[in-house]
Design an enzyme around this catalytic site. Structure first.
Site, PDB file in Angstrom:
ATOM      1  N   GLY A 107       5.052   2.024 -10.774  1.00 53.62           N
ATOM      2  CA  GLY A 107       4.212   3.223 -10.739  1.00 53.62           C
ATOM      3  C   GLY A 107       4.192   3.998 -12.045  1.00 53.62           C
ATOM      4  N   GLY A 116       1.495  -2.446  -6.296  1.00 51.82           N
ATOM      5  CA  GLY A 116       1.403  -1.137  -5.654  1.00 51.82           C
ATOM      6  C   GLY A 116       0.045  -0.508  -5.931  1.00 51.82           C
ATOM      7  N   GLY A 117      -0.016   0.315  -6.968  1.00 47.04           N
ATOM      8  CA  GLY A 117      -1.224   1.084  -7.276  1.00 47.04           C
ATOM      9  C   GLY A 117      -2.491   0.251  -7.314  1.00 47.04           C
ATOM     10  CD1 TRP A 161      -2.124  -2.095   0.332  1.00 45.71           C
ATOM     11  CD2 TRP A 161      -2.972  -1.282   2.246  1.00 45.71           C
ATOM     12  NE1 TRP A 161      -3.173  -2.902   0.705  1.00 45.71           N
ATOM     13  CE2 TRP A 161      -3.712  -2.424   1.878  1.00 45.71           C
ATOM     14  CE3 TRP A 161      -3.324  -0.604   3.420  1.00 45.71           C
ATOM     15  CZ2 TRP A 161      -4.790  -2.903   2.632  1.00 45.71           C
ATOM     16  CZ3 TRP A 161      -4.398  -1.084   4.170  1.00 45.71           C
ATOM     17  CH2 TRP A 161      -5.120  -2.210   3.776  1.00 45.71           C
ATOM     18  CE  LYS A 162       4.663   1.259  -4.238  1.00 46.34           C
ATOM     19  NZ  LYS A 162       5.282   1.690  -5.471  1.00 46.34           N
ATOM     20  CG  HIS A 212       9.766  -0.940  -2.568  1.00 48.67           C
ATOM     21  ND1 HIS A 212       9.875   0.253  -3.235  1.00 48.67           N
ATOM     22  CD2 HIS A 212       8.758  -1.624  -3.151  1.00 48.67           C
ATOM     23  CE1 HIS A 212       8.948   0.286  -4.186  1.00 48.67           C
ATOM     24  NE2 HIS A 212       8.253  -0.841  -4.154  1.00 48.67           N
ATOM     25  CD  GLU A 228       8.443  -4.355  -6.583  1.00 46.97           C
ATOM     26  OE1 GLU A 228       7.233  -4.447  -6.751  1.00 46.97           O
ATOM     27  OE2 GLU A 228       8.959  -3.550  -5.801  1.00 46.97           O
TER      28      GLU A 228
HETATM   29  P1  PGA Z   1       3.128  -0.459  -8.847  1.00 47.31           P
HETATM   30  O1  PGA Z   1       4.144  -0.641  -7.611  1.00 47.31           O
HETATM   31  O2  PGA Z   1       2.289  -1.717  -8.920  1.00 47.31           O
HETATM   32  O3  PGA Z   1       2.318   0.760  -8.509  1.00 47.31           O
HETATM   33  O4  PGA Z   1       3.957  -0.281 -10.071  1.00 47.31           O
HETATM   34  C1  PGA Z   1       4.760  -1.881  -7.346  1.00 47.31           C
HETATM   35  C2  PGA Z   1       5.681  -1.760  -6.156  1.00 47.31           C
HETATM   36  O5  PGA Z   1       6.322  -0.717  -5.989  1.00 47.31           O
HETATM   37  O6  PGA Z   1       5.797  -2.697  -5.333  1.00 47.31           O
END
Ligand code: PGA
Length: 253
Positions: A173, A233-234, A10-11, A95, A167
């Site tokens: 993102g 993430g998103g 979720w950041k 990360h 990643e």
């Molecule tokens: P994202 O992020 O799906 O928004 O690209 C992935 C992450 O940073 O773990």
């Protein structure tokens, strides 16, 4: 059969109200396949309340960071034992946002990975190259450096209790996803690196892909032999989007 892990990072997003709506939506729609595990990683202040919201469901809980230290005078840091105390089973380490924005080196990441394992948390080790590194042909060198820093610190055997997340920084993102072929190539490389140390561990470990995974590209990625799910993430911030990815995994299992 390794099964799939679909993990939501979720950041620094959410509130008590939005978390409740998100988690209730996820819990209501967990795919029935026992080969797909769902994990949510909320920001620290919400971990306990999310633990309450997922109670009795198969959804797993993790954190986004952990201190390399066990306890003591480290203002603002959070120990692995505390994460475990409030119900976490997993923790993300290394990360790319922490490497790039918080100055975490591969050595720091290795120490956090070790601290997590020492307390019984499962670390999700993130590795990945920048666009510049990819374009100059350094992808595998960068991955090897990030992986070897941890292998040198803890050895291969404990990787049985860990998860890797590939990643590519340029895909995080950005809406630009690595193609299934690009992702599979790096996942295979990571598994081969682990295989050179211990074939059994390499065969068992889950390697997730992260970077703009969505419901409509997840199946293409996850259908590759070395891709065992995603770090999202998103698309982990809306239950329908997250569940669409989980369903893609379920459809393959
Ligand atoms: P994202 O992020 O799906 O928004 O690209 C992935 C992450 O940073 O773990």
């Amino acid at each position: 059969m390794r099964g799939y892990l679909v993990a939501g990072n979720w950041k620094m997003n959410g509130s008590n109200a939005s978390n409740r709506a998100l988690v209730e939506g996820i819990v209501a729609g967990v795919p029935s396949s026992s080969d797909v595990q769902l994990l949510v990683c909320p920001p620290f202040p919400y971990i306990s309340s999310v633990a309450g919201l997922i109670e009795g469901s198969p959804v797993l809980l993790g954190a986004q960071n952990v201190s390399a230290h066990a306890s003591g005078a480290f203002t603002g840091e959070t120990a692995g034992s505390m994460l475990q105390d409030v119900g976490c089973e997993f923790v993300i380490v290394g990360h790319s946002e922490r490497r790039a924005l918080m100055g975490e080196t591969s050595k720091t990441v290795a120490l956090k990975f070790k601290a997590a394992l020492d307390i019984g948390l499962k670390p999700i080790l993130c590795v990945g190259e920048t666009l510049e590194q990819r374009e100059s042909g350094q992808t595998k060198t960068v991955i090897d450096e990030q992986m070897n820093a941890v292998l040198d610190e803890v050895g291969i055997d404990v990787f049985s209790d860990a998860v890797i997340a590939y990643e590519p920084v340029w895909a995080i993102g950005t809406g630009v996803t690595a193609s299934p072929e690009q992702a599979q190539e790096v996942h295979r490389h990571i598994r081969r690196l682990l295989e050179s140390h211990n074939a059994g561990v390499a065969e068992r470990i889950k390697i997730l892909y992260g970077g703009s995974v969505k419901g409509d590209n997840a199946a293409g990625l996850f259908s590759n032999p070395d891709i065992d799910g995603g770090l999202i993430g998103g698309a982990s911030l809306k239950s329908d989007d997250f569940l669409a990815i989980a369903e893609a995994a379920a459809s393959l299992s």
